[in-house]
Motif scaffolding. Structure first.
Motif, PDB file in Angstrom:
ATOM      1  N   THR A 226       2.190   1.804  -3.402  1.00 24.71           N
ATOM      2  CA  THR A 226       1.132   2.333  -4.267  1.00 24.71           C
ATOM      3  C   THR A 226       0.936   3.831  -4.034  1.00 24.71           C
TER       4      THR A 226
ATOM      5  N   TYR B  25       0.831  -1.204   0.000  1.00 26.04           N
ATOM      6  CA  TYR B  25       0.000   0.000   0.000  1.00 26.04           C
ATOM      7  C   TYR B  25       0.867   1.257   0.000  1.00 26.04           C
TER       8      TYR B  25
ATOM      9  N   ASN C 109       2.500  -6.288  -4.821  1.00 24.86           N
ATOM     10  CA  ASN C 109       1.215  -6.431  -5.502  1.00 24.86           C
ATOM     11  C   ASN C 109       0.086  -6.163  -4.504  1.00 24.86           C
ATOM     12  N   LEU C 110      -0.590  -5.038  -4.694  1.00 28.35           N
ATOM     13  CA  LEU C 110      -1.596  -4.607  -3.728  1.00 28.35           C
ATOM     14  C   LEU C 110      -2.755  -5.592  -3.624  1.00 28.35           C
ATOM     15  N   ASP C 111      -3.192  -6.144  -4.739  1.00 22.02           N
ATOM     16  CA  ASP C 111      -4.323  -7.071  -4.716  1.00 22.02           C
ATOM     17  C   ASP C 111      -3.978  -8.341  -3.936  1.00 22.02           C
ATOM     18  N   ASN C 112      -2.833  -8.939  -4.256  1.00 20.99           N
ATOM     19  CA  ASN C 112      -2.459 -10.192  -3.595  1.00 20.99           C
ATOM     20  C   ASN C 112      -2.183  -9.991  -2.107  1.00 20.99           C
TER      21      ASN C 112
ATOM     22  N   GLY D 284      -3.274  -7.531  -0.267  1.00 19.82           N
ATOM     23  CA  GLY D 284      -4.515  -7.141   0.390  1.00 19.82           C
ATOM     24  C   GLY D 284      -5.404  -8.329   0.686  1.00 19.82           C
ATOM     25  N   GLU D 285      -5.504  -9.252  -0.267  1.00 20.21           N
ATOM     26  CA  GLU D 285      -6.296 -10.458  -0.054  1.00 20.21           C
ATOM     27  C   GLU D 285      -5.731 -11.278   1.104  1.00 20.21           C
TER      28      GLU D 285
END
Length: 397
Positions: free
Chosen positions: A334, A331, A375-378, A380-381
Motif C-alpha cells: 500500500t 501495508y 488486501n490491507l483490510d483482510n 489487518g483484521e
C-alpha cells in the motif's frame, strides 16, 4: 550439485542488474504479447533465477527468500513489472514444490530440472474420489500467471471429508497435456504481460502422491520435508512466500521514482511557471515517495530476516509473527502504491503515453495491490485478531 556451482547471492543480483536494461527494452513487447516474451523466459532460466528457492537435490540453490526478492526487485526496476511478476511467481512455485510429496517433485524435475509450474490457487472443479487419487471432471481456474511457459499446473481443489467435516484444500500437480489454456481470457489494463490466463480441465486423474494439502500445511504438516531438510523449507508456507509478490511492486516503485527524478531536471511547467525541479511541491513529492519506498523495503527485509532466523535454529514461528508478516506485506504494498500514485499525478499529461515508465508502473502496482494476499483490510483484521489474543482458525497462519 556442488556448492561451487551454485551462484552466490551477489552474482545473482549482478545478473539481474545486467538483464534489467534488456527487459526494459522488451516492456512494450511483453504487454502486446500479453505474456512474458520467450527470450525473457530463457534469460531468467539461463541466469538461474528460477532455481533460487528450488531444492538442491533437484538442481536448485536453496538460497533464502530475500535473495529472490532482491533479484526480482532488480528486474522490476526495469519498469516492466509484468516480467518481474512472472519471475517471482514461477520461482516461488519451486519453493512450494519443496513441500510437496517427494514423488511429485520427482515427477516434475526427475527428467528436467528446468520444468516450471503455474499455480491458480483459487479452488475449482468437480472432484470425485477414486482408488489411488481423485478425478477432476470439469473446471476453470483463473489467474494462472506464467502459464504459457509452464509444464505443469498446481490446481487448487476442495475434496470432501469422509466424516462430514469441512472439505480439505489441496493443490494438485497436473501436466500440461491434461489441461488447456484459454488464450482469450487475459484482457486487462494492468500486469498485461503476465499471461495470467484461465486454465480449464475436461477430465483428468490425479494420483494421491501428486496432491498436497494446503489445509494441513497451516498445521505445519508438509511431506516434502522428509527429503528437503534445509531451514528454507521450515519456514511458514504462506507468510514467507507472500513476501515474494511484493518485490515486483518494490522494483516498479523504484523505477517510477527514478523516471520522475530524471524528468524533473528538464520538465518546464505550463503558463511560464518555470522549471518543475525548482518547485517545492515537486521536490516534496520526490522525497516523500522515496521515504515510503525505503520504509516499505525495511518492513519486507525485517520480516524475511526474522522468519529465516527462526527457521535456521529450528524454532517454529509464532502466529503473531506470521500474521504480522502478512499484514506488513500488504501495508508495504500500500505504501509503494501511494508513492507511485503521488508521482504519477505530479508527472502531467506526458506520463499518459504508452511508452512512459511511470504510467506502466502506476497501472501495474495498483494491480498488485488488489491481489488477495495484499488486501490491507483482510490482512489487518487477521493481524489485529491474533495480536489481541482472539481465538481464530485461519488457513494462512
Amino acid at each position: 550439485m556442488s556448492s561451487s556451482s551454485i551462484p552466490t547471492v551477489q552474482e545473482l543480483i549482478g545478473r539481474a542488474r545486467d538483464l534489467a536494461p534488456v527487459i526494459a527494452g522488451r516492456a512494450l513487447e511483453c504487454e502486446r504479447l500479453g505474456r512474458l516474451p520467450d527470450d525473457s523466459f530463457a534469460d531468467f532460466r539461463d541466469a538461474g533465477f528460477y532455481r533460487i528457492l528450488q531444492p538442491k537435490r533437484f538442481g536448485g540453490y536453496e538460497h533464502d527468500m530475500y535473495t529472490l526478492l532482491e533479484v526480482t526487485r532488480e528486474i522490476g526496476r526495469s519498469g516492466c513489472c509484468s516480467s518481474a511478476w512472472v519471475l517471482a511467481i514461477l520461482a516461488i512455485h519451486n519453493f512450494y514444490l519443496g513441500y510437496f510429496p517427494p514423488q511429485a517433485q520427482q515427477d516434475i524435475w526427475g527428467e528436467d530440472q528446468d520444468a516450471q509450474s503455474c499455480t491458480p490457487f483459487v479452488p475449482s472443479g468437480t472432484i470425485t474420489k477414486v482408488a489411488g487419487g481423485i478425478e477432476i471432471r470439469g473446471g476453470r481456474w483463473t489467474f494462472a500467471s506464467g502459464c504459457d511457459h509452464a509444464r505443469y499446473a498446481l490446481l487448487g481443489v476442495l475434496v470432501d471429508d469422509d466424516h462430514g467435516g469441512p472439505p480439505e484444500y489441496f493443490q494438485c500437480v497436473v501436466p500440461v497435456g491434461d489441461y488447456q489454456i484459454d488464450h482469450t481470457s487475459w484482457d486487462v489494463v494492468a500486469l498485461k504481460g503476465t499471461g495470467s490466463k484461465d486454465i480449464t480441465v475436461t477430465e483428468c486423474f490425479v494420483p494421491t502422491h501428486r496432491m498436497f494439502s494446503l489445509s494441513k500445511v497451516a498445521q505445519d504438516i508438509a511431506p516434502g520435508r522428509e527429503i528437503n531438510t534445509a531451514p528454507l523449507y521450515k519456514q511458514p508456507f504462506f507468510a514467507a512466500s507472500v513476501c515474494s509478490l511484493i518485490a515486483p511492486a518494490w522494483g516498479a516503485a523504484q523505477a517510477a521514482l527514478a523516471a520522475y527524478e530524471d524528468r524533473l531536471q528538464s520538465r518546464m511547467m505550463v503558463f511560464g511557471a518555470g522549471k518543475q525541479a525548482d518547485k517545492s511541491t515537486a521536490q516534496l513529492r520526490l522525497v516523500e515517495s522515496a521515504a515510503e519506498i525505503d520504509a516499505a523495503g525495511l518492513l519486507i527485509k525485517r520480516n524475511c530476516d526474522e522468519l529465516k532466523a527462526l527457521a535456521d535454529v529450528g524454532t517454529q514461528s509464532t502466529k503473531v509473527l506470521r500474521a504480522r508478516a502478512l499484514f506488513e506485506g500488504a501495508y508495504a504494498t500500500t505504501m509503494l502504491t501511494r508513492s507511485v500514485e503521488r508521482l504519477f499525478v505530479a508527472s502531467g499529461g506526458s506520463a499518459l503515453h504508452e511508452g512512459n515508465v511511470i504510467q506502466r508502473c502506476w497501472r501495474d502496482i495498483h494491480a498488485i495491490n488488489s491481489h488477495a494476499g495484499m488486501n490491507l483490510d483482510n490482512m489487518g483484521e487477521l493481524y489485529a485478531q491474533v495480536r489481541l489474543g482472539q481465538d481464530i482458525d485461519h488457513g494462512l497462519i
